[in-house]
Design a protein around this motif. Sequence first.
Motif, PDB file in Angstrom:
ATOM      1  N   THR A 294      93.308  31.148  75.427  1.00  0.00           N
ATOM      2  CA  THR A 294      92.725  31.392  74.104  1.00  0.00           C
ATOM      3  C   THR A 294      93.672  30.818  73.052  1.00  0.00           C
ATOM      4  OG1 THR A 294      93.829  33.515  73.762  1.00  0.00           O
ATOM      5  CG2 THR A 294      91.702  33.577  74.894  1.00  0.00           C
ATOM      6  N   ARG A 295      93.189  30.769  71.856  1.00  0.00           N
ATOM      7  CA  ARG A 295      94.050  30.299  70.772  1.00  0.00           C
ATOM      8  C   ARG A 295      93.695  31.019  69.486  1.00  0.00           C
ATOM      9  NH1 ARG A 295      90.061  28.892  67.646  1.00  0.00           N
ATOM     10  NH2 ARG A 295      88.751  27.145  68.145  1.00  0.00           N
ATOM     11  N   PHE A 296      94.732  31.145  68.630  1.00  0.00           N
ATOM     12  CA  PHE A 296      94.517  31.597  67.263  1.00  0.00           C
ATOM     13  C   PHE A 296      94.835  30.373  66.419  1.00  0.00           C
ATOM     14  CE2 PHE A 296      96.639  33.717  63.457  1.00  0.00           C
ATOM     15  CZ  PHE A 296      95.445  33.944  62.806  1.00  0.00           C
ATOM     16  N   ALA A 297      93.882  30.008  65.550  1.00  0.00           N
ATOM     17  CA  ALA A 297      93.979  28.692  64.906  1.00  0.00           C
ATOM     18  C   ALA A 297      93.900  28.786  63.380  1.00  0.00           C
ATOM     19  CB  ALA A 297      92.864  27.795  65.443  1.00  0.00           C
ATOM     20  N   PRO A 298      94.888  29.383  62.757  1.00  0.00           N
ATOM     21  CA  PRO A 298      94.821  29.492  61.296  1.00  0.00           C
ATOM     22  C   PRO A 298      95.148  28.171  60.604  1.00  0.00           C
ATOM     23  CG  PRO A 298      96.908  30.358  62.080  1.00  0.00           C
ATOM     24  CD  PRO A 298      96.124  29.976  63.309  1.00  0.00           C
ATOM     25  N   SER A 299      94.592  27.991  59.423  1.00  0.00           N
ATOM     26  CA  SER A 299      94.981  26.870  58.573  1.00  0.00           C
ATOM     27  C   SER A 299      96.116  27.391  57.689  1.00  0.00           C
ATOM     28  CB  SER A 299      93.811  26.438  57.693  1.00  0.00           C
ATOM     29  OG  SER A 299      92.705  26.142  58.518  1.00  0.00           O
ATOM     30  N   PRO A 300      97.228  26.697  57.645  1.00  0.00           N
ATOM     31  CA  PRO A 300      98.362  27.218  56.870  1.00  0.00           C
ATOM     32  C   PRO A 300      98.219  26.909  55.387  1.00  0.00           C
ATOM     33  CG  PRO A 300      98.995  25.193  57.951  1.00  0.00           C
ATOM     34  CD  PRO A 300      97.571  25.444  58.351  1.00  0.00           C
TER      35      PRO A 300
ATOM     36  N   ILE B 245      98.139  25.496  64.846  1.00  0.00           N
ATOM     37  CA  ILE B 245      98.213  25.370  63.396  1.00  0.00           C
ATOM     38  C   ILE B 245      97.244  24.257  62.981  1.00  0.00           C
ATOM     39  CG2 ILE B 245      99.726  24.892  61.432  1.00  0.00           C
ATOM     40  CD1 ILE B 245     100.472  27.482  62.906  1.00  0.00           C
ATOM     41  N   ASP B 246      96.192  24.649  62.267  1.00  0.00           N
ATOM     42  CA  ASP B 246      95.153  23.697  61.846  1.00  0.00           C
ATOM     43  C   ASP B 246      95.548  23.063  60.512  1.00  0.00           C
ATOM     44  OD1 ASP B 246      93.824  24.376  64.121  1.00  0.00           O
ATOM     45  OD2 ASP B 246      92.034  25.174  63.146  1.00  0.00           O
ATOM     46  N   ASP B 247      96.422  22.079  60.612  1.00  0.00           N
ATOM     47  CA  ASP B 247      97.007  21.525  59.386  1.00  0.00           C
ATOM     48  C   ASP B 247      96.622  20.065  59.168  1.00  0.00           C
ATOM     49  OD1 ASP B 247      98.370  20.634  61.571  1.00  0.00           O
ATOM     50  OD2 ASP B 247     100.376  20.972  60.771  1.00  0.00           O
TER      51      ASP B 247
ATOM     52  N   LEU C  90      88.538  16.187  59.825  1.00  0.00           N
ATOM     53  CA  LEU C  90      88.213  17.576  59.505  1.00  0.00           C
ATOM     54  C   LEU C  90      88.309  18.461  60.743  1.00  0.00           C
ATOM     55  CD1 LEU C  90      85.459  17.158  56.803  1.00  0.00           C
ATOM     56  CD2 LEU C  90      87.862  17.778  56.548  1.00  0.00           C
ATOM     57  N   TYR C  91      88.528  19.714  60.458  1.00  0.00           N
ATOM     58  CA  TYR C  91      88.742  20.730  61.478  1.00  0.00           C
ATOM     59  C   TYR C  91      87.662  20.712  62.570  1.00  0.00           C
ATOM     60  CZ  TYR C  91      87.062  25.134  63.190  1.00  0.00           C
ATOM     61  OH  TYR C  91      86.503  26.071  63.988  1.00  0.00           O
ATOM     62  N   THR C  92      86.420  20.492  62.179  1.00  0.00           N
ATOM     63  CA  THR C  92      85.316  20.575  63.146  1.00  0.00           C
ATOM     64  C   THR C  92      85.540  19.638  64.333  1.00  0.00           C
ATOM     65  OG1 THR C  92      83.929  20.922  61.224  1.00  0.00           O
ATOM     66  CG2 THR C  92      82.784  20.574  63.301  1.00  0.00           C
TER      67      THR C  92
ATOM     68  N   ALA D 237      88.654  18.068  65.043  1.00  0.00           N
ATOM     69  CA  ALA D 237      89.976  18.318  65.631  1.00  0.00           C
ATOM     70  C   ALA D 237      89.914  19.501  66.594  1.00  0.00           C
ATOM     71  CB  ALA D 237      90.979  18.591  64.515  1.00  0.00           C
ATOM     72  N   SER D 238      89.204  20.530  66.179  1.00  0.00           N
ATOM     73  CA  SER D 238      89.136  21.744  66.989  1.00  0.00           C
ATOM     74  C   SER D 238      88.462  21.492  68.340  1.00  0.00           C
ATOM     75  CB  SER D 238      88.369  22.810  66.199  1.00  0.00           C
ATOM     76  OG  SER D 238      88.383  24.022  66.891  1.00  0.00           O
ATOM     77  N   VAL D 239      87.416  20.667  68.313  1.00  0.00           N
ATOM     78  CA  VAL D 239      86.713  20.346  69.558  1.00  0.00           C
ATOM     79  C   VAL D 239      87.647  19.623  70.537  1.00  0.00           C
ATOM     80  CG1 VAL D 239      84.996  18.749  70.515  1.00  0.00           C
ATOM     81  CG2 VAL D 239      84.371  20.274  68.631  1.00  0.00           C
TER      82      VAL D 239
ATOM     83  N   VAL E  90      87.305  33.226  70.113  1.00  0.00           N
ATOM     84  CA  VAL E  90      86.790  34.306  69.277  1.00  0.00           C
ATOM     85  C   VAL E  90      87.117  33.957  67.844  1.00  0.00           C
ATOM     86  CG1 VAL E  90      86.818  36.773  68.762  1.00  0.00           C
ATOM     87  CG2 VAL E  90      87.316  35.987  71.089  1.00  0.00           C
ATOM     88  N   ARG E  91      86.145  34.059  66.969  1.00  0.00           N
ATOM     89  CA  ARG E  91      86.373  33.789  65.546  1.00  0.00           C
ATOM     90  C   ARG E  91      85.312  34.503  64.746  1.00  0.00           C
ATOM     91  NH1 ARG E  91      85.412  27.262  66.126  1.00  0.00           N
ATOM     92  NH2 ARG E  91      83.228  27.315  66.720  1.00  0.00           N
ATOM     93  N   GLY E  92      85.418  34.385  63.425  1.00  0.00           N
ATOM     94  CA  GLY E  92      84.514  35.122  62.554  1.00  0.00           C
ATOM     95  C   GLY E  92      83.095  34.570  62.595  1.00  0.00           C
TER      96      GLY E  92
ATOM     97  N   ASP F 165      81.327  33.641  60.328  1.00  0.00           N
ATOM     98  CA  ASP F 165      81.115  32.516  59.408  1.00  0.00           C
ATOM     99  C   ASP F 165      81.194  31.176  60.147  1.00  0.00           C
ATOM    100  OD1 ASP F 165      83.778  33.288  59.822  1.00  0.00           O
ATOM    101  OD2 ASP F 165      84.494  32.325  57.993  1.00  0.00           O
ATOM    102  N   HIS F 166      81.593  31.215  61.409  1.00  0.00           N
ATOM    103  CA  HIS F 166      81.709  29.972  62.178  1.00  0.00           C
ATOM    104  C   HIS F 166      80.523  29.720  63.116  1.00  0.00           C
ATOM    105  CE1 HIS F 166      85.630  28.370  61.083  1.00  0.00           C
ATOM    106  NE2 HIS F 166      86.124  29.597  61.113  1.00  0.00           N
ATOM    107  N   VAL F 167      79.495  30.574  63.045  1.00  0.00           N
ATOM    108  CA  VAL F 167      78.392  30.448  64.020  1.00  0.00           C
ATOM    109  C   VAL F 167      77.750  29.051  63.982  1.00  0.00           C
ATOM    110  CG1 VAL F 167      76.069  31.264  64.573  1.00  0.00           C
ATOM    111  CG2 VAL F 167      77.906  32.906  64.269  1.00  0.00           C
TER     112      VAL F 167
HETATM  113  N1  GLU Z   1      91.220  26.820  61.206  1.00  0.00           N
HETATM  114  C1  GLU Z   1      89.960  27.477  61.415  1.00  0.00           C
HETATM  115  C2  GLU Z   1      89.868  28.681  60.515  1.00  0.00           C
HETATM  116  O1  GLU Z   1      90.891  29.209  60.129  1.00  0.00           O
HETATM  117  C3  GLU Z   1      89.845  27.873  62.863  1.00  0.00           C
HETATM  118  C4  GLU Z   1      88.535  28.390  63.271  1.00  0.00           C
HETATM  119  C5  GLU Z   1      88.455  28.457  64.778  1.00  0.00           C
HETATM  120  O2  GLU Z   1      88.963  29.444  65.334  1.00  0.00           O
HETATM  121  O3  GLU Z   1      87.956  27.549  65.401  1.00  0.00           O
HETATM  122  O4  GLU Z   1      88.792  29.080  60.139  1.00  0.00           O
END
Ligand code: GLU
Length: 444
Positions: A7-13, A43-45, A185-187, A189-191, A203-205, A207-209
């Motif tokens: 799994t990963r946690f992927a925040p944008s800093p 880190i989604d930078d 863009l993140y869309t 890069a994340s893939v 797992v994410r919020g 808002d990402h559906v």
């Molecule tokens: N950087 C994205 C965000 O913070 C990651 C979302 C995801 O988990 O794919 O919303």
Amino acid sequence: MSDKTITRFAPSPTGWIHVGNLRTALMNYLIARKAGGEFILRIDDTDPVRSKEEYVDGIKRDLDWLGLHWDRVERQSLRLEKYHAAAETLRDMGRFYEAFETPTELDLKRKKQLNMGKPPVYDRAALALDDAARDKLRAERGDGVWRFKLKHERIVWTDGILGDVSIDGASVSDPILIRGDGQILYTLASVIDDTEMGVTHVVRGSDHVTNTGTQIQIMQALGGNVPTFAHHSLLTGPQGEALSKRLGVLALKDLREAGIAPQALLSLMSRLGSSDPVELRVEMSEFIDGFDISRFGSSPTKFDAEDLKPLTAHYLQTLSLADVAAPIAALGVPDAQAEQFWAVTRENITTLHDLKGWWDMFSQGAEPVIADEDREFIAQAMAILPEGPFDKDTWSNWTTAVKEATGRKGKGLFMPLRHALTGQAHGPDMSAVMPLLQVIKARG
Ligand code: GLU
């Protein structure tokens, strides 16, 4: 393919992380740990302007504080070549096209569609451009954005929280994956990351559906494995109001500085929005063993930061002197008094910050509170109060003597004395308080 859970946690800093981010981080962390798998901090930078190193450091500090330790860190800014290579592949497949509409033009199109009662989906006008028209637009407007051409078919997945989800590809605009200035863009890069890093659960919020719908199609186009997705509900304030604007004040850093215990935050966030009750748990193993994502519901989850206070207070009561020796010593409490100090204060504080007020009172004396009708009584009592230092018997010996001298008893005896010595009507057992009292301002 190995069946290891990743799994990963992927925040944008781009800011301090808050309770909403924590929910995401925690769920991903617990899934990985429960399965004996791997938890990546990604880190989604890709946004070089908004991403800041101080936020990267802040994210790590917050996760460390909570004990959510990651197995490795990945940074999107170091992987740009991979994203460009994937973009090339999509171009070769005919699933990627350049579009030149300005934001204003797009806005106008959306408004027209809405006026006609149509969904505001990008009309793919750019697909009709021939090479000459594209060159002309590029010369006039600079590079265009790159859009992924969605298949107009249903995108379905079984969501870990939402259950069966189905999105019509035709109801979604072809997502922009590269901006006009070349920023990935993140869309996209994340893939690439999720696929290459073998991420098994995302797992994410919620808002990402929609993102998930488009990302599944990109993954399929590039031949990647599609992870299991779960979308948790968004947090609202205690009255159900949107929390997004207030999330800034619910930064984990601020909660830490306010003295909230990490165990309180983890206890609340690992259960809030689930069908299990919130209860204080202390060991990470308890959070891991007790976690089950299928217990979480899809309706918005009410969050009240006030709930963190009783949980913190409760947690502090479980601590031994050794656990709090450092902050107690930092207040200047002598070692010989530390045990007594903690015994007296542990059940009378909400956060460790409250210890200072207690120590100030013991060491500097409290402003006495004396009712007019008690003035003489207090003067009499003070006259027979022995010199300090006091011990555990001082209170009972003294109050017995005061009772004999004044004839007062019960509440009328004890309450004014407590008020005079501590400035408070209620508080810890006075027999335990007396040995800590160094200054009695009521002595006059
Ligand atoms: N950087 C994205 C965000 O913070 C990651 C979302 C995801 O988990 O794919 O919303």
